[in-house]
Design an enzyme around this catalytic site. Structure first.
Site, PDB file in Angstrom:
ATOM      1  N   ARG B  16       0.836  -1.115  -0.121  1.00  0.00           N
ATOM      2  CA  ARG B  16       0.012  -0.032   0.089  1.00  0.00           C
ATOM      3  C   ARG B  16       0.825   1.275  -0.053  1.00  0.00           C
ATOM      4  O   ARG B  16       0.877   1.978  -1.219  1.00  0.00           O
ATOM      5  CB  ARG B  16      -0.923   0.100   1.485  1.00  0.00           C
ATOM      6  CG  ARG B  16      -2.031   0.952   1.027  1.00  0.00           C
ATOM      7  CD  ARG B  16      -1.931   2.314   1.594  1.00  0.00           C
ATOM      8  NE  ARG B  16      -1.268   2.346   2.789  1.00  0.00           N
ATOM      9  CZ  ARG B  16      -1.024   3.649   3.283  1.00  0.00           C
ATOM     10  NH1 ARG B  16      -0.683   4.534   2.494  1.00  0.00           N
ATOM     11  NH2 ARG B  16      -0.572   3.589   4.682  1.00  0.00           N
ATOM     12  N   ASP B  17       1.427   1.669   1.106  1.00  0.00           N
ATOM     13  CA  ASP B  17       2.297   2.787   1.199  1.00  0.00           C
ATOM     14  C   ASP B  17       3.497   2.736   0.300  1.00  0.00           C
ATOM     15  O   ASP B  17       3.862   3.774  -0.281  1.00  0.00           O
ATOM     16  CB  ASP B  17       2.607   2.941   2.390  1.00  0.00           C
ATOM     17  CG  ASP B  17       2.893   4.473   2.979  1.00  0.00           C
ATOM     18  OD1 ASP B  17       2.752   5.316   2.319  1.00  0.00           O
ATOM     19  OD2 ASP B  17       3.509   4.725   4.091  1.00  0.00           O
ATOM     20  N   HIS B 208       5.077   4.826  12.715  1.00  0.00           N
ATOM     21  CA  HIS B 208       5.179   4.752  11.049  1.00  0.00           C
ATOM     22  C   HIS B 208       6.425   5.590  10.614  1.00  0.00           C
ATOM     23  O   HIS B 208       5.977   7.044  10.599  1.00  0.00           O
ATOM     24  CB  HIS B 208       3.951   5.123  10.754  1.00  0.00           C
ATOM     25  CG  HIS B 208       3.740   4.822   9.158  1.00  0.00           C
ATOM     26  ND1 HIS B 208       3.041   4.021   8.297  1.00  0.00           N
ATOM     27  CD2 HIS B 208       4.183   5.881   8.260  1.00  0.00           C
ATOM     28  CE1 HIS B 208       3.180   4.099   7.193  1.00  0.00           C
ATOM     29  NE2 HIS B 208       3.949   5.225   6.966  1.00  0.00           N
ATOM     30  N   CYS B 241       9.512   9.405  -1.610  1.00  0.00           N
ATOM     31  CA  CYS B 241       8.987  10.456  -1.049  1.00  0.00           C
ATOM     32  C   CYS B 241       8.463  11.416  -2.222  1.00  0.00           C
ATOM     33  O   CYS B 241       8.898  11.899  -3.114  1.00  0.00           O
ATOM     34  CB  CYS B 241      10.012  11.147  -0.364  1.00  0.00           C
ATOM     35  SG  CYS B 241       9.741  12.929   0.160  1.00  0.00           S
TER      36      CYS B 241
END
Lengths: 301, 301
Positions: B16-17, B208, B241
């Site tokens: 996901r992330d 996280h 990022c």
């Protein structure tokens, strides 16, 4: 975190430990320009090269020219690696404030790296240390593989202490404990420092971490919690791992500064100038350096 | 380090992330094969996708097919990101054990990310959380930019607490505190946890971290010293990022495991299987992932 040091002294080892592990040849004139940039960054100690036989470290074969031609900043202490009396003589002729001698806490690593047993290494280093002291120079003793050896595995703190004891007896001013293969986790740093600081003042101890598995910043945090305030680092994370092509090498000065300044710890070093010097050498090497904060800043611009 | 937890639970957020920040499209069949590898690694929680409008995250447009076709391991808790009731309905239809809702501690980041103010976000999440709980699911509340916001700068712990309070009042089971831009240093982790743990049990808190500046492992060490034993991480350090192309993203599961296992902390996860799943997705992405220990092991082979 009230027990952290207020000031940390960084020794920039990129021109020596960094370049010695890079395959590319950096032109002498570029090395000099780059070390001159480092000299103006606020860093207080620079290891500018190695007077090891160029057969072993071809990347630093121009140590004498570099040492002669860099512009010395009177606020910077310049050191170089010297393996023996011949190396020391070259270094003294060219100019050093500090001589760095080196050996390993692991018998097998010492044999592989220096081609001598630990016992055979002692008298050589004793001579070098004594001559350097007679010449009025400071001397640092690098002890490598203080946590793990690529050949022997775990190294007991007692093995490290045994080598430190001898080097201090020979007259070194301080000891740099090296996580040569970048394998330590913070509990190993704790265990070693518990032993080392029982015998020696923390001012005599420098920690030298490699970031091969990404543990270096956490290990520096742990060492600082023991009062250690001297660290070796390499600009941009320059210098790979001789055991694994493509892996990270020395902890990046850039990342160490991000940590220290973020914690409010003074270093006297200008991060911007370190970034500029990183980009300079990165361009000369023609490949991205591993420093995370360098990659971030470079790509965010 | 006697105060460190004996067991740490990792939530693997790579699918996901990680993927949501990658530009490359990974074929659905490859995602499924890869998540199936992760399901067999010993990891106990996997966030398999996001039911956000595919316009916003095209990389995860196949969330429904992925959710339907992955082979569920009964020992693994599967979660997905849900922004609203529509997303939750899709997720419930496809199958989740846990719903992850999200918002930001920073007003400006929330506006930029969700296109709503914090006040406007609350009633939406309240509905989602209530419906998920009624469906018998666990709910995690992600709070992003808990240390620094790319638009507002430093975020005060009180701002984070304000959002946590609301989410817990709405019924979330736990809160994942996100260093979204990977900027925190350990003193910030300390400061935030000092505040958070005054109000909430540590069991409710997940950390996280992103490794954008290389601080994540040190931040995890600090959080563990406060008793935190749940962390989100991304296999191989997958996911960049959004503010800096080429910079590192989520802390790498590989590096976290190297740290934890090195410290003698149990995770139940097989590092070898994580390495294999990392190499699998690295090949599909066609670029080196940022994990330091992955780079080391890969190059040392």
């Amino acid at each position: 975190m009230s027990n952290l040091p207020k000031y940390v002294q960084i020794k920039e080892v990129g021109p020596r430990d960094g370049l010695q592990n890079e395959k590319s040849w950096i032109e002498t004139v570029d090395k000099i320009a780059w070390i001159n940039m480092l000299s103006e960054s606020g860093v207080k100690e620079i290891e500018y090269s190695s007077f090891v036989n160029p057969k072993w470290i071809p990347a630093l074969a121009d140590a004498r020219i570099v040492g002669k031609q860099i512009k010395r900043n009177p606020n910077v202490s310049y050191s170089a690696l010297v393996p023996n009396l011949k190396g020391l003589d070259f270094a003294l002729e060219v100019g050093i404030d500090r001589a760095s001698v080196f050996m390993s806490a692991s018998e097998t690593h010492n044999l592989n790296n220096i081609n001598k047993s630990i016992a055979e290494t002692y008298p050589i280093l004793k001579q070098v240390i004594e001559e350097a002291k007679q010449a009025g120079k400071l001397v640092t003793g690098y002890v490598s593989t203080v946590f793990d050896c690529p050949h022997e595995g775990k190294i007991a703190p007692s093995e490290v202490l045994r080598v430190c004891e001898k080097l201090l007896e020979f007259g070194v001013d301080d000891i740099s404990l090296g996580d040569t293969i970048g394998s330590a986790v913070p509990s190993q740093v704790e265990q070693l420092l518990e032993g080392v600081l029982r015998h020696y003042q923390k001012e005599k101890i420098i920690m030298h971490f490699h970031d091969t598995r990404g543990m270096a910043i956490a290990n520096i945090m742990t060492a600082m919690q023991y009062g250690i305030n001297r660290f070796d680092s390499s600009i941009g994370g320059l210098g790979g791992c001789p055991y694994a092509q493509g892996a990270a090498g020395n902890v990046a000065t850039n990342d160490v500064l991000y940590l220290l300044h973020g914690l409010g710890i003074h270093t006297g070093i200008d991060e911007q100038k370190i970034q500029e010097a990183s980009l300079y050498i990165q361009e000369k090497l023609g490949k991205a350096l591993p420093s995370r904060s360098l990659a971030y800043i470079k790509s965010a611009i």
